[in-house]
Design a protein around this motif. Structure first.
Motif, PDB file in Angstrom:
ATOM      1  N   LEU A 338     -13.370  -9.261  -5.574  1.00  0.00           N
ATOM      2  CA  LEU A 338     -12.624  -9.588  -4.537  1.00  0.00           C
ATOM      3  C   LEU A 338     -11.484  -9.078  -4.588  1.00  0.00           C
ATOM      4  O   LEU A 338     -11.094  -8.974  -5.533  1.00  0.00           O
ATOM      5  N   ALA A 339     -11.120  -9.044  -3.085  1.00  0.00           N
ATOM      6  CA  ALA A 339      -9.729  -8.894  -3.262  1.00  0.00           C
ATOM      7  C   ALA A 339      -9.496  -9.339  -1.294  1.00  0.00           C
ATOM      8  O   ALA A 339     -10.535  -9.968  -0.888  1.00  0.00           O
ATOM      9  N   PRO A 340      -8.338 -10.093  -1.588  1.00  0.00           N
ATOM     10  CA  PRO A 340      -8.109 -11.211  -1.171  1.00  0.00           C
ATOM     11  C   PRO A 340      -7.659 -10.761   0.664  1.00  0.00           C
ATOM     12  O   PRO A 340      -7.101  -9.259   0.145  1.00  0.00           O
ATOM     13  N   THR A 341      -7.723 -10.946   1.758  1.00  0.00           N
ATOM     14  CA  THR A 341      -7.374 -10.922   3.102  1.00  0.00           C
ATOM     15  C   THR A 341      -6.800 -12.523   3.296  1.00  0.00           C
ATOM     16  O   THR A 341      -7.751 -13.005   3.362  1.00  0.00           O
ATOM     17  N   ILE A 510     -10.510  -3.373   3.093  1.00  0.00           N
ATOM     18  CA  ILE A 510      -9.465  -4.235   3.591  1.00  0.00           C
ATOM     19  C   ILE A 510      -8.904  -3.205   4.926  1.00  0.00           C
ATOM     20  O   ILE A 510      -8.067  -3.758   5.918  1.00  0.00           O
ATOM     21  N   SER A 511      -9.510  -1.963   4.812  1.00  0.00           N
ATOM     22  CA  SER A 511      -9.003  -1.232   6.836  1.00  0.00           C
ATOM     23  C   SER A 511      -9.910  -2.083   7.592  1.00  0.00           C
ATOM     24  O   SER A 511      -9.490  -2.186   9.277  1.00  0.00           O
ATOM     25  N   PHE A 512     -11.292  -1.960   7.682  1.00  0.00           N
ATOM     26  CA  PHE A 512     -12.117  -2.656   8.708  1.00  0.00           C
ATOM     27  C   PHE A 512     -11.443  -3.774   9.172  1.00  0.00           C
ATOM     28  O   PHE A 512     -11.354  -5.002   9.896  1.00  0.00           O
ATOM     29  N   GLU A 541      -1.733   4.966  -2.432  1.00  0.00           N
ATOM     30  CA  GLU A 541      -1.558   4.288  -3.399  1.00  0.00           C
ATOM     31  C   GLU A 541      -1.260   3.100  -2.924  1.00  0.00           C
ATOM     32  O   GLU A 541      -1.930   2.418  -3.928  1.00  0.00           O
ATOM     33  N   VAL A 542      -0.569   2.525  -1.952  1.00  0.00           N
ATOM     34  CA  VAL A 542       0.264   0.962  -1.838  1.00  0.00           C
ATOM     35  C   VAL A 542      -1.217   0.047  -1.730  1.00  0.00           C
ATOM     36  O   VAL A 542      -1.651  -1.045  -2.300  1.00  0.00           O
ATOM     37  N   VAL A 543      -2.389   0.647  -0.798  1.00  0.00           N
ATOM     38  CA  VAL A 543      -3.719  -0.327  -1.005  1.00  0.00           C
ATOM     39  C   VAL A 543      -4.350  -0.095  -1.779  1.00  0.00           C
ATOM     40  O   VAL A 543      -4.979  -1.463  -2.931  1.00  0.00           O
TER      41      VAL A 543
END
Length: 627
Positions: A338-341, A510-512, A541-543
């Motif tokens: 996972l990645a967090p938001t 993440i864009s979603f 690159e940042v994402v």
């Protein structure tokens, strides 16, 4: 019988030995002991029995045992080249109940096609119709089930108080009215952001799915959990299987004991005993009939290799003779990551941050005494999404091109049989990418601020975390020993993000999420976006660096003792028997041929139940039916 002493076990003739008293191991052992009263079934568990421990039992405290060596093996990966060269924690339950006493309680099922794919890969009888185990407790009558997406469909479940089942553990009608031992319920407190979040997801094309248990998991819903709503406590294998059956005279449980090796007669390849260590004392437990390994996805390959089962290329340098040459042992590791938001929400919302206020904590403790409030359950919105719901056409085309082993150059040295098996899995993955019924990503909400490196939440504010995870990892990892010391942790290498499609899925999600946070009505509840620290149009690159620096496991590793044909790198056959062995089996989630779009405890229990139908003891087989 109650938990026994070492001397009690050593003085008993054991027919069947289960190594590992976890989610699947206890289910297997209990059912075998119930169905075969003349067979002595013993379980050896390295951890302790955490009975009546609030860090295990109280749902709202379910995160407190993580990282604690009393409950958690706290494995770490080797440095992950594509994830900031970090060593990433891999929690693994240590105690009777295994990871079912440590997990975050989510209890959902995968798609029908995912379970049918197990049979498609060469395992007759392993499919949707044969794998299910639970009992559901419906939401409180005051809850608008359609509004919060929590309306279980009767045809998918058995309910407390019913005398029959509409779908069975095996194909066909049920013959018993006994309810499944694991409770599945909905939280008594539903977060304030839940319904608006569902509304906004619908605006973005992700519809409500009030019951994802019918083989069609796509959609958003209130996540059911493995909590007994009658007691507001965790329902897990130790409380559901062992505790009600501790009186069985033929069920022996030995805790606090590490299994160090399985002894095999080389000429017969028959498992005869296991070496164990308890309180510094080394002993040997002899077994008359069969040994069942249920030590987990990370521990089982270690035990097999220490016992001389695996690839000579791994074993020979350590001076271990390969009694059974199986190059698939320890390979094929897959895991959800996972990645967090994180967003700051309205100050009036009751999130886990209120536990920092002694007065509000005291209020929640009073509510818990009434089986209410934040401590009595874990409220989460789950959303399962097909690839087309969040990925562009060009992204889907790129992911399709990456669905092969050539995209992971680090796996070039794999044994040819293991490569063939993985390519068969990728063929199935190809077919699912454009299927609207197959899940490729999940949103998991957390009612508070998820820990993110470099981010310090304001304790006076309120937060909601929405984690994004990929469901079908394109990469393949491995677990292998690096020492003959059974206490040394093996080299654990999931190879996170080694396949570019995995980072692509998370970046698209993440864009979603960025778009979701600007979509009403949930946008009205959001004060600001805390994580990630960039806008929707940030450079790729940042994402990608953010993903590499924050990636974490969802704790769903599978595959290191795959149930595949031997010529496809399989470790066990469709009867869970280790190839080349007469009486050694692997009974746990590590036998799965592919990762599933669910919290995998549901399938772990089902595997434990299914063992009763394939186990070849001479006494009659009594099938138990659950839905």
């Amino acid at each position: 019988m109650p938990i026994v002493s070492l001397q009690d076990l050593l003085s008993t003739d054991v027919d069947v030995l289960v190594v590992g008293g976890g989610t699947c191991g206890l289910a297997t052992a209990t059912r075998l002991a119930q169905n075969r009263p003349n067979a002595v079934v013993a379980v050896i568990e390295a951890g302790d029995y955490h009975e009546n421990d609030p860090l295990v039992d109280v749902p709202g405290l379910c995160t407190r045992a993580i990282h604690n060596p009393k409950y958690d093996w706290t494995y770490y990966t080797v440095p992950q080249k594509h994830a900031g060269n970090r060593q990433i924690l891999q929690s693994h339950g240590k105690g009777l109940g295994g990871s079912s006493m440590l997990n975050f309680l989510g209890f959902v099922r995968p798609s029908k096609e995912e379970l049918d794919a197990i049979e498609q890969l060469g395992n007759v009888g392993w499919n949707w119709d044969s794998l299910s185990a639970e009992r559901v407790q419906t939401p409180d009558e005051s809850v608008d089930g359609q509004r919060v997406a929590a309306s279980p469909d009767p045809k998918n479940h058995g309910y407390e108080g019913t005398s029959s089942y509409l779908s069975g553990f095996f194909s066909g009608s049920s013959t018993t009215s006994e309810l499944g031992p694991i409770a599945k319920s909905y939280p008594p407190h539903i977060t304030e952001i839940h319904a608006p979040l569902l509304d906004s997801l619908e605006c973005m094309g992700v519809t409500r799915n009030p019951d994802n248990s019918g083989g069609r998991p796509v959609g958003a819903f209130l996540a059911p959990t493995s909590v007994d709503s009658k007691t507001a406590t965790r329902s897990y294998s130790a409380s559901g299987y062992y505790a009600p059956n501790r009186h069985l005279p033929n069920l022996l449980i030995l805790t606090g004991t590490l299994t160090t090796k399985v002894s095999l007669l080389q000429e017969l390849q028959k498992a005869t005993s296991v070496d164990i260590e308890k309180d510094g004392v080394q002993s040997t437990v002899h077994v008359k009939k069969e040994i069942l390994l249920s030590a987990g996805t990370l521990h089982t390959p270690q035990l097999l290799e220490l016992s001389g089962v695996g690839s000579p290329k791994i074993l020979a340098p350590l001076g271990i003779n390969a009694i059974i040459d199986l190059p698939g042992v320890g390979e094929n590791l897959r895991d959800h990551a996972l990645a967090p938001t994180v967003v700051e929400v309205d100050q009036s919302f009751k999130t886990f941050e209120i536990f920092g206020d002694p007065e509000q904590l005291a209020d929640q403790q009073k509510l818990y005494a009434e089986r209410k409030g934040l401590l009595a359950g874990v409220s989460s919105c789950f959303a399962f999404m097909p690839a087309a719901a969040f990925g562009s056409e060009s992204s889907l085309a790129d992911w399709e091109k990456s669905a092969n082993l050539s995209s992971i150059t680090e796996l070039d040295a794999l044994d040819p049989s293991v490569r063939r098996g993985m390519e068969k899995q990728y063929e199935i993955l190809h077919g699912w990418l454009k299927d609207p019924n197959q899940v490729f990503s999940q949103i998991l909400t957390v009612n508070g601020h998820y820990p993110v490196a470099g981010v310090t939440p304001d304790p006076m504010k309120r937060y909601t975390t929405l984690l994004v995870s990929y469901m079908h990892p394109f990469t393949r990892g491995r677990v292998h020993i690096n020492s003959t010391d059974p206490k040394a942790h093996p080299d654990l290498d999931p190879k996170y993000l080694a396949n570019p499609a995995d980072v692509g899925v998370l970046a698209s999600m993440i864009s979603f999420m960025r778009r979701l946070y600007k979509t009403g009505p949930v946008a009205e509840s959001i004060q600001s976006v805390t994580v990630p620290p960039f806008e929707e149009d940030a450079p790729v690159e940042v994402v990608n660096k953010f993903i590499a620096d924050t990636l974490a496991t969802v704790h769903h590793p599978v595959g290191t003792a795959s149930m595949l044909p031997k010529e496809l790198g399989g470790v066990v056959d469709s009867r869970l028997r280790v190839y080349g062995s007469e009486n050694l089996r692997v009974v746990r989630i590590q036998s799965l041929t592919d990762e599933l779009s669910c919290n995998i405890q549901s399938v772990a229990y089902a595997i434990g139940e299914k063992v009763c139908s394939i186990y070849p003891l001479s006494s009659p087989v009594q099938l138990f039916f659950f839905c």
